[in-house]
Design a protein around this motif. Structure first.
Motif, PDB file in Angstrom:
ATOM      1  N   THR B   5       0.832  -1.214   0.000  1.00 39.08           N
ATOM      2  CA  THR B   5       0.000   0.000   0.000  1.00 39.08           C
ATOM      3  C   THR B   5       0.861   1.257   0.000  1.00 39.08           C
ATOM      4  O   THR B   5       2.075   1.193   0.194  1.00 39.08           O
ATOM      5  CB  THR B   5      -0.904   0.069   1.244  1.00 39.08           C
ATOM      6  N   ASP B   7       0.832   4.670   2.142  1.00 41.53           N
ATOM      7  CA  ASP B   7       0.218   5.245   3.340  1.00 41.53           C
ATOM      8  C   ASP B   7       0.475   6.739   3.418  1.00 41.53           C
ATOM      9  O   ASP B   7       1.617   7.187   3.280  1.00 41.53           O
ATOM     10  CB  ASP B   7       0.780   4.576   4.597  1.00 41.53           C
ATOM     11  N   PHE B  25      -4.694   7.746   5.404  1.00 43.25           N
ATOM     12  CA  PHE B  25      -5.278   7.019   4.273  1.00 43.25           C
ATOM     13  C   PHE B  25      -4.283   5.973   3.766  1.00 43.25           C
ATOM     14  O   PHE B  25      -3.067   6.173   3.852  1.00 43.25           O
ATOM     15  CB  PHE B  25      -5.596   7.975   3.114  1.00 43.25           C
ATOM     16  N   SER B  26      -4.802   4.890   3.227  1.00 37.51           N
ATOM     17  CA  SER B  26      -3.952   3.911   2.533  1.00 37.51           C
ATOM     18  C   SER B  26      -4.586   3.593   1.195  1.00 37.51           C
ATOM     19  O   SER B  26      -5.785   3.339   1.121  1.00 37.51           O
ATOM     20  CB  SER B  26      -3.858   2.603   3.339  1.00 37.51           C
ATOM     21  N   THR B  48     -10.834   6.446   5.122  1.00 35.29           N
ATOM     22  CA  THR B  48      -9.611   6.510   5.922  1.00 35.29           C
ATOM     23  C   THR B  48      -9.069   5.107   6.173  1.00 35.29           C
ATOM     24  O   THR B  48      -9.739   4.107   5.904  1.00 35.29           O
ATOM     25  CB  THR B  48      -9.866   7.180   7.282  1.00 35.29           C
ATOM     26  N   ARG B  49      -7.847   5.062   6.696  1.00 33.52           N
ATOM     27  CA  ARG B  49      -7.196   3.765   6.913  1.00 33.52           C
ATOM     28  C   ARG B  49      -8.032   2.882   7.843  1.00 33.52           C
ATOM     29  O   ARG B  49      -8.070   1.678   7.695  1.00 33.52           O
ATOM     30  CB  ARG B  49      -5.800   3.991   7.500  1.00 33.52           C
ATOM     31  N   ASP B  50      -8.733   3.531   8.807  1.00 37.68           N
ATOM     32  CA  ASP B  50      -9.552   2.705   9.702  1.00 37.68           C
ATOM     33  C   ASP B  50     -11.001   2.557   9.214  1.00 37.68           C
ATOM     34  O   ASP B  50     -11.913   2.246   9.987  1.00 37.68           O
ATOM     35  CB  ASP B  50      -9.490   3.222  11.151  1.00 37.68           C
TER      36      ASP B  50
END
Lengths: 629, 252
Positions: B5, B7, B25-26, B48-50
């Motif tokens: 990825t 990041d 973000f990824s 977002t990443r989560d």
């Protein structure tokens, strides 16, 4: 007291700034509206140079030859008087740029240097390294800034044009715009409006050399309000663009003008590095097929040749969609000085050095020859365009003018390299002068336009925004734009046929419907880029329909518009005087009788409406087909 | 194994009047990605990443080939053009911040209009009688003089030099290295030199050349490698001479 007359210019590239400058110099007030600071306009991306006959290279170049090259290069489709005037006034325009402080490259004697470009045999291109467009734009930008300091020009940067406001007689009397920060929608009245909104390469998505703001949206919006498009099917594919997933970046034609050679390995399976492939195992196909022009054939010819090598002969490098553009045989110091800007782009984005290994390139959507239809007045005395006539560059909507790439004026079916900076500057100047004279003859007062007309248009625009922001559809506007780009470049690209064009039309219709069912996924009411983009996307799809419908209507090959089913090529090994060639010439003339006419596209409820207009051929009657062999 | 990825940690701000915050973000790795194309991938799927769906990140971009100057931002602490910054050359997670010397519009977008009003202040133009043909060009320019001038004429008003300059900022009057370089360019044009005195007076006023602290940061961050400090040095000498002329009443 009478209110001073006001002009609105939309767009701050070369065309818009030139127009603004000339209107301000005539003593009228100018408001310039731009999507961003005008200095960032797409004109800065033009690299190679600008054409003007100076004949300082001992080649007996002439203005007449510039006219002939431009008209023939455009396959005779351009109205000839404006082209004649543009070529005649080119040297004076360049001298003006020089006085503005533009850093043109110099000869040892301190004169402006000239380089060779495609479709011509003489050196006629003035340049500033390989960043000519940037330098020209900055020159005019500085002069406009001076006018700003004098209080004659006001800039509205970060505003997007949404629509025109017309009076009861249909005369353009102002605009409605959206502030790209606050998202406020406002109207601005004006006595005349000049549209200089640039090109529409983004209709071809990321497979274009254009800036991301070159969407053609503003032109499409006035089209929907009744302005005509002309010759929209003629879209130039630049033969030498660097490959890229986000954008195909232009590698200037100057690379070929300075001696760059295009080739592929004779064996597409050849896995060796380019510089390890010996000369006799390379195919320099442009030099082989067009010995007299070689690598500097016009762009449409070069793009089709690359298409043929890759798609018909299967000779793309490594079996992929690419060929080599080779500078490695040239003196590194020389090309560094002459082409630094593009070498730098290639190094930065591709990570390889074109001084040591050939560049990998492929054709990409580059320039719209077509655009908004504009008028001109013939000058009976010299068969050029009448200087200062208020008809010049007027669209069919009274009070609305267009200049620069968004008009269709000077390039016919194919534009010669380094003629775009010229037409952008020249047409901007002409439009500015035309508008100044239009204002002098204007009787009515702007205050007579009822306020209601402005307010109605503002609320119509607000409703469009509200509907889009609240839309709960499934579609993603950015994904749709990718689809549009793929569709346009694969089905309405370098090579066309009617079945595919029909399919493209129905796919575009489908895309148009899907673009209504979006979900912006954006709740912020401040600088809402998704809303702005979605509105632009819908207009790009409409432009795609205009281009495709026009392409479908024209059953012939002319310049950049190529339908193999209707191809008419000069017989091999036959030249003027040979019976075979003369038979071909007759067939070509027959074709001109049928198709040498301007395509006009008009908006209607059932889609683009096509009609045709005759071309003014009063300067150079079409007797000689283009022949670059 | 997790797919590779890219990041990014991005500093966000919803409006000019709201507080900033950070989001991570990824996006899937792709060879050749630059910061602008990565941000384009994020705007298409702003998650977002989560896993939270958020408003897409706003930023400015246009030419994508480092010639328009639009996409300046701070990338891993350095002011530069986002389009020509390749992901593969960066340490991850990549930190993106807006330029700090200009008012924030939203997220990574800033308002750089001051750059252009300062160019007005220093009269960075050539005075011409009008934009019509006078049947004569400008006087000749030697190839050597051209070579030097051309370096300066490629300034795209991106704002990186101001970002790096410790003397430049919202509370400070200093016009910044780019305006000084523009004066250097205009003063060296054969007819631009006729109005050299006016431009020198403009940069000898408050916020002018004497505010330069000689930190030399500008020249290190300029994406076009413009010799900004050389220009400032030349102008320093010219303004000293101008000062003497002003004192002793000598004309040019």
């Amino acid at each position: 007291m009478k209110r001073p007359r006001k002009v609105i210019v939309i767009g701050g590239g070369l065309g818009g700034l030139w127009a603004a400058l000339r209107v301000a110099e005539a003593g009228f007030q100018v408001d310039i509206f731009s999507l961003f600071e005008v200095k960032r306009s797409h004109s800065v991306c033009a690299q190679g140079g600008i054409n003007a006959c100076f004949d300082t290279k001992g080649e007996r170049d002439s203005v007449w030859q510039h006219i002939v090259d431009t008209l023939k290069g455009g396959a005779y489709l351009a109205n000839q008087p404006p082209v004649k005037s543009m070529c005649e006034e080119a040297p004076g325009l360049i001298r003006t740029f020089e006085r503005m402080g533009v850093t043109f490259s110099r000869t040892a004697e301190g004169l402006m240097d000239l380089r060779l470009f495609g479709g011509v045999k003489n050196r006629r291109t003035v340049f500033a390294g390989a960043s000519t467009g940037q330098q020209l734009l900055y020159g005019v930008d500085q002069e406009v800034r001076r006018q700003e300091a004098l209080g004659r020009v006001q800039k509205y940067e970060w505003w997007e044009f949404l629509s025109l406001v017309k009076d009861g007689q249909g005369v353009c009397k102002g605009i409605v715009v959206m502030n790209l920060r606050t998202m406020d929608i406002k109207s601005f009245p004006a006595d005349a409006v000049i549209l200089a909104s640039g090109g529409m390469g983004q209709v071809f998505g990321h497979r274009s050399t254009n800036s991301t703001n070159s969407t053609g949206t503003a032109a499409c919006r006035v089209y929907q309000q009744g302005a005509w498009f002309a010759n929209s099917e003629f879209f130039q594919f630049h033969p030498t663009a660097m490959l890229g997933d986000d954008k195909t970046r232009l590698m200037s034609e100057a690379a070929r003008g300075e001696g760059g050679r295009i080739w592929v390995p004779k064996d597409p399976g050849d896995r060796r590095k380019a510089n390890q492939i010996p000369e006799h195992e390379r195919l320099y196909f442009l030099e082989e097929w067009y010995p007299s022009y070689g690598n500097t054939v016009p762009r449409d010819v070069a793009s089709r040749a690359i298409w043929k090598i890759v798609h018909e002969m299967g000779l793309g490098v490594g079996g992929e969609d690419k060929v080599y553009l080779d500078l490695t045989h040239l003196n590194p110091g020389f090309i560094e000085q002459r082409l630094h800007a593009i070498l730098d782009i290639y190094r930065k984005f591709h990570g390889a050095d074109p001084v040591h290994e050939p560049m990998e390139i492929y054709p990409s959507a580059h320039y719209a020859m077509g655009g908004l239809w504009v008028d001109f007045e013939n000058d009976e005395t010299d068969s050029g365009m009448k200087p200062g006539s208020p008809r010049n560059h007027a669209t069919n909507i009274p009070g609305l003018y267009a200049c620069g790439e968004c008009d269709y004026g000077y390039h016919g079916a194919n534009r010669l390299g380094a003629n775009s900076l010229l037409s952008a500057s020249f047409s901007g100047r002409v439009a500015g002068e035309a508008v100044s004279n239009y204002l002098k003859g204007l009787q009515d007062d702007l205050q007579a336009v009822p306020e209601q007309r402005f307010n109605d248009e503002i609320s119509r625009q607000k409703t469009i925004n509200k509907q889009l922001t609240e839309s709960q559809g499934m579609e993603n506007p950015y994904t749709l734009h990718h689809e549009l780009g793929e569709l346009m470049s694969s089905q309405v690209g370098v090579v066309r046929n009617n079945t595919t064009l029909q399919e493209a039309l129905s796919s575009l219709q489908d895309l148009g419907q899907r673009s209504q069912a979006v979900n912006l996924r954006e709740t912020n009411t401040w600088s809402n880029q998704a809303l702005v983009f979605t509105r632009q996307l819908q207009d790009m799809i409409r432009l795609g329909q205009v281009i495709t419908a026009s392409a479908l209507a024209r059953d012939e090959c002319r310049g950049a518009h190529y339908k193999p089913a209707f191809d008419l090529t000069a017989p091999k090994d036959a030249y003027p005087g040979d019976p075979a060639y003369e038979a071909y010439r007759d067939a070509w003339k027959q074709q001109n009788k049928k198709w040498l006419k301007t395509t006009i596209t008009e908006q209607s409820d059932s889609g683009p409406l096509i009609s045709f207009q005759p071309v003014d051929l009063s300067v150079l009657p079409p007797e000689e087909p283009r022949d670059y062999r | 194994m997790m797919d590779k990825t890219i990041d990014l940690d991005i500093r966000r701000q919803d409006t000019p009047y709201s507080p900033p915050y950070w989001q991570a973000f990824s996006i899937p790795y792709r060879e050749g990605h630059n910061i602008v194309s990565a941000l384009m991938a994020i705007r298409e799927q702003p998650i977002t990443r989560d896993g939270h769906r958020v408003d897409p990140v706003a930023w400015e971009f246009n030419c994508m080939e480092e010639v328009c100057g639009a996409c300046s931002m701070i990338i891993n602490g350095h002011p530069r053009q986002a389009c020509s910054t390749l992901i593969d050359t960066l340490e991850q997670p990549i930190r993106l911040e807006p330029l700090s010397k200009f008012p924030i519009v939203r997220d990574l977008m800033v308002d750089r209009s001051r750059i252009f009003s300062d160019l007005k202040k220093v009269r960075a133009w050539i005075e011409i009688d009008g934009a019509w043909d006078i049947h004569e060009g400008a006087p000749r320019i030697s190839p050597e003089a051209w070579k030097e001038n051309y370096l300066y004429s490629r300034c795209m008003s991106c704002g990186c030099c101001m970002e790096a300059c410790p003397q430049y900022g919202p509370e400070k009057a200093f016009i910044g290295p780019d305006s000084l370089a523009a004066v250097r360019l205009m003063n060296n044009h054969p007819t631009g030199s006729y109005h050299k005195q006016q431009r020198l007076h403009a940069i000898m006023a408050d916020g002018g050349i004497s505010d330069c602290g000689n930190a030399q940061n500008c020249v290190r961050v300029c994406p076009k490698e413009i010799p900004l400090t050389t220009a400032i040095g030349e102008l320093g000498r010219q303004s000293t001479l101008q000062l003497l002329r002003d004192l002793f009443g000598k004309t040019q």
